[in-house]
Write a protein that holds these residues in place. Structure first.
Motif, PDB file in Angstrom:
ATOM      1  N   HIS A   1      -0.151   1.231 -11.242  1.00 23.87           N
ATOM      2  CA  HIS A   1      -1.234   0.582 -10.405  1.00 23.87           C
ATOM      3  C   HIS A   1      -2.336   0.743 -11.256  1.00 23.87           C
ATOM      4  O   HIS A   1      -2.727   1.640 -11.526  1.00 23.87           O
ATOM      5  N   ALA A   2      -3.233   0.003 -10.752  1.00 20.71           N
ATOM      6  CA  ALA A   2      -4.581  -0.318 -11.322  1.00 20.71           C
ATOM      7  C   ALA A   2      -5.142  -0.033  -9.912  1.00 20.71           C
ATOM      8  O   ALA A   2      -5.354  -0.867  -9.071  1.00 20.71           O
ATOM      9  N   LEU A   3      -6.788   0.651 -10.063  1.00 15.91           N
ATOM     10  CA  LEU A   3      -7.932   0.652  -9.472  1.00 15.91           C
ATOM     11  C   LEU A   3      -9.250   0.101 -10.088  1.00 15.91           C
ATOM     12  O   LEU A   3      -9.618   1.229 -10.951  1.00 15.91           O
ATOM     13  N   TYR A   4      -9.391  -1.114  -9.493  1.00 16.22           N
ATOM     14  CA  TYR A   4     -10.460  -1.608 -10.147  1.00 16.22           C
ATOM     15  C   TYR A   4     -12.039  -1.819  -9.550  1.00 16.22           C
ATOM     16  O   TYR A   4     -11.788  -1.663  -8.335  1.00 16.22           O
ATOM     17  N   PHE A   5     -12.862  -1.002  -9.782  1.00 14.17           N
ATOM     18  CA  PHE A   5     -14.363  -1.828  -9.336  1.00 14.17           C
ATOM     19  C   PHE A   5     -15.436  -2.155 -10.077  1.00 14.17           C
ATOM     20  O   PHE A   5     -15.499  -2.179 -10.496  1.00 14.17           O
ATOM     21  N   VAL A   6     -16.022  -3.600  -9.754  1.00 12.96           N
ATOM     22  CA  VAL A   6     -16.530  -4.371 -10.113  1.00 12.96           C
ATOM     23  C   VAL A   6     -18.073  -3.890  -9.693  1.00 12.96           C
ATOM     24  O   VAL A   6     -18.674  -4.661  -9.189  1.00 12.96           O
ATOM     25  N   ARG A   7     -18.801  -3.306 -10.502  1.00 16.72           N
ATOM     26  CA  ARG A   7     -19.863  -2.493 -10.704  1.00 16.72           C
ATOM     27  C   ARG A   7     -21.540  -3.775 -10.439  1.00 16.72           C
ATOM     28  O   ARG A   7     -21.589  -2.782  -9.385  1.00 16.72           O
ATOM     29  N   PRO A   8     -21.078  -4.400 -10.817  1.00 14.39           N
ATOM     30  CA  PRO A   8     -21.994  -5.580 -11.232  1.00 14.39           C
ATOM     31  C   PRO A   8     -22.080  -6.202  -9.477  1.00 14.39           C
ATOM     32  O   PRO A   8     -23.228  -6.512  -9.332  1.00 14.39           O
ATOM     33  N   ASN A   9     -21.215  -6.534  -9.463  1.00 10.93           N
ATOM     34  CA  ASN A   9     -20.945  -7.131  -7.757  1.00 10.93           C
ATOM     35  C   ASN A   9     -21.046  -5.974  -6.706  1.00 10.93           C
ATOM     36  O   ASN A   9     -21.928  -6.298  -5.583  1.00 10.93           O
ATOM     37  N   ILE A  10     -20.457  -5.035  -6.476  1.00  7.98           N
ATOM     38  CA  ILE A  10     -21.357  -3.756  -6.113  1.00  7.98           C
ATOM     39  C   ILE A  10     -22.767  -3.578  -5.821  1.00  7.98           C
ATOM     40  O   ILE A  10     -23.114  -3.435  -4.881  1.00  7.98           O
ATOM     41  N   LEU A  11     -23.243  -3.669  -6.611  1.00  9.36           N
ATOM     42  CA  LEU A  11     -24.481  -3.248  -7.044  1.00  9.36           C
ATOM     43  C   LEU A  11     -25.101  -4.955  -6.461  1.00  9.36           C
ATOM     44  O   LEU A  11     -26.371  -4.594  -5.472  1.00  9.36           O
ATOM     45  N   GLY A  12     -25.181  -5.631  -6.771  1.00  5.85           N
ATOM     46  CA  GLY A  12     -25.320  -6.641  -6.376  1.00  5.85           C
ATOM     47  C   GLY A  12     -25.530  -7.594  -4.834  1.00  5.85           C
ATOM     48  O   GLY A  12     -26.405  -7.733  -4.240  1.00  5.85           O
ATOM     49  N   ALA A  13     -24.629  -7.101  -4.193  1.00  7.91           N
ATOM     50  CA  ALA A  13     -23.979  -7.074  -3.235  1.00  7.91           C
ATOM     51  C   ALA A  13     -24.096  -6.577  -2.432  1.00  7.91           C
ATOM     52  O   ALA A  13     -25.305  -6.599  -1.015  1.00  7.91           O
ATOM     53  N   ALA A  14     -24.955  -5.311  -2.908  1.00  9.52           N
ATOM     54  CA  ALA A  14     -25.534  -4.051  -1.861  1.00  9.52           C
ATOM     55  C   ALA A  14     -27.564  -4.468  -1.809  1.00  9.52           C
ATOM     56  O   ALA A  14     -27.439  -3.643  -0.868  1.00  9.52           O
ATOM     57  N   GLU A  15     -27.785  -5.023  -2.495  1.00  2.41           N
ATOM     58  CA  GLU A  15     -29.627  -5.050  -2.453  1.00  2.41           C
ATOM     59  C   GLU A  15     -29.211  -5.898  -2.079  1.00  2.41           C
ATOM     60  O   GLU A  15     -30.405  -6.807  -0.949  1.00  2.41           O
ATOM     61  N   LYS A  16     -28.539  -6.968  -1.841  1.00  3.72           N
ATOM     62  CA  LYS A  16     -28.468  -8.486  -1.134  1.00  3.72           C
ATOM     63  C   LYS A  16     -28.711  -8.508   0.542  1.00  3.72           C
ATOM     64  O   LYS A  16     -29.062  -8.887   1.436  1.00  3.72           O
ATOM     65  N   LEU A  17     -27.222  -7.330   0.618  1.00  2.61           N
ATOM     66  CA  LEU A  17     -26.849  -6.652   1.824  1.00  2.61           C
ATOM     67  C   LEU A  17     -28.399  -5.831   2.206  1.00  2.61           C
ATOM     68  O   LEU A  17     -28.092  -5.495   3.565  1.00  2.61           O
ATOM     69  N   GLU A  18     -29.003  -5.497   1.225  1.00  2.00           N
ATOM     70  CA  GLU A  18     -29.722  -4.419   2.194  1.00  2.00           C
ATOM     71  C   GLU A  18     -29.601  -3.193   2.664  1.00  2.00           C
ATOM     72  O   GLU A  18     -29.740  -2.746   3.872  1.00  2.00           O
ATOM     73  N   VAL A  19     -27.938  -2.208   2.024  1.00  2.00           N
ATOM     74  CA  VAL A  19     -27.573  -1.849   1.962  1.00  2.00           C
ATOM     75  C   VAL A  19     -27.775  -0.799   1.388  1.00  2.00           C
ATOM     76  O   VAL A  19     -27.559  -1.056  -0.323  1.00  2.00           O
ATOM     77  N   ASP A  20     -27.580   0.448   1.572  1.00  2.00           N
ATOM     78  CA  ASP A  20     -27.998   2.060   0.761  1.00  2.00           C
ATOM     79  C   ASP A  20     -26.203   1.512  -0.801  1.00  2.00           C
ATOM     80  O   ASP A  20     -24.803   1.804   0.114  1.00  2.00           O
TER      81      ASP A  20
END
Length: 320
Positions: free
Chosen positions: A144-163
């Protein structure tokens, strides 16, 4: 972003299948910025630490023994598309075997490839993390694979104004809850895939296999609801604000984005989450977490559609 290169890739769709998958992937990447993978010092280890600690916390609260992949993949958007194209091809392969090519297969192939390009690009810009179970894996022998899409995580955190670190950890916990489910129920992958294939086969015959789709919906409702149950008990920080901000962001999307979400079944997923969460909250209020885990003992223990709305009926059936 290169619209011309994307259009050329779609127009050049070829082959014998309903969709030219390589052209769809090339076209989707042409209109999607890959995003940065220039990791900060210690960031890779932070991802791995979040996954390890999520696994231990979820094992503790659930009593379920499971593993996560030995390594995780930190991806950009293009990497995610490449990793998932085989998954989409396998899903659609069942339909291709059932549906005749039609009078103008070349025209249909181009249209289908263009549609898949749009959907793949939309997902590539929005997926945050993914646990890819054996279900729909290209090779049954693959881990099995576990993926994290880093640009989307950082972009969403910025838009949501969360750490960003807190948000990344929340995503890690959510994906590891899915690893726990498939680890607790080795039969789950085959069960979901069989229901999907049965439903698609009937559709290709011009009929609707309601039973298969209802069983698939019930199983996915359990998957989403149990994940939220574990999150409530295992995550080591408050996250109500994260959920609230994400929901608000979804509601605020434009008409085109809302259309894509409907086409991709994401509205259905949110309904499954709410319904499943209520089911498991009721089970735990009446019994405990150990009883909730009885759903993974076998497909016969999955709640029916009626039991999802009346959890005490399910308890009377399985908790003896």
């Amino acid at each position: 972003m290169n619209l011309y290169r994307s259009a050329r890739a779609v127009a050049g769709a070829s082959g014998d299948d309903m969709i030219d998958w390589q052209s769809a992937a090339d076209a989707a990447k042409a209109v999607t910025e890959p995003g940065s993978l220039e990791l900060e010092p210690g960031e890779r280890e932070a991802f791995a630490r979040d996954v390890r600690e999520a696994r231990e916390a979820i094992r503790t609260v659930s009593g379920v023994d499971f593993d996560v992949p030995d390594s995780i993949e930190i991806q950009n958007r293009h990497h995610w598309m490449d990793a998932n194209i085989a998954t989409f091809e396998r899903v659609m392969g069942t339909l291709e075997e059932q549906v005749p090519a039609g009078a103008f297969p070349g025209v249909a192939r181009t249209i289908n490839t263009g549609t898949m390009t749009v959907l793949l690009a939309f997902l590539g810009r929005n997926v945050l993390g993914q646990y890819d179970p054996l279900l729909l894996a290209n090779d049954p022998e693959e881990t099995h694979a576990l993926y994290f899409v880093r640009p989307n995580i950082l972009g969403a955190a910025e838009k949501l104004e969360v750490d960003a670190n807190r948000f990344r950890r929340w995503i890690a916990f959510h994906e590891v809850t899915h690893a726990a489910e498939f680890g607790a129920a080795p039969w789950l992958s085959d069960h979901l895939e069989e229901r999907m294939e049965e439903g698609i086969a009937k559709l290709s015959d011009g009929s609707l296999d309601r039973a298969s789709f209802q069983e698939l919906d019930a199983a996915m409702t359990v998957v989403e609801g149990y994940a939220e149950l574990l999150m409530d008990h295992a995550f080591d920080d408050e996250y109500a604000d994260l959920r609230r901000k994400l929901d608000a962001r979804r509601q605020g999307r434009g008409p085109l984005q809302k259309l894509f979400r409907r086409l991709l079944g994401l509205g259905l997923k949110e309904r499954q989450y709410e319904r499943g969460k209520h089911f498991f909250e009721t089970v735990v209020e009446n019994r405990d977490l150990e009883t909730a885990a009885l759903v993974w003992e076998g497909p016969e223990n999955l709640p029916t559609q009626d039991e999802l709305d009346a959890p005490t009926m399910w308890l009377q059936r399985v908790d003896r």
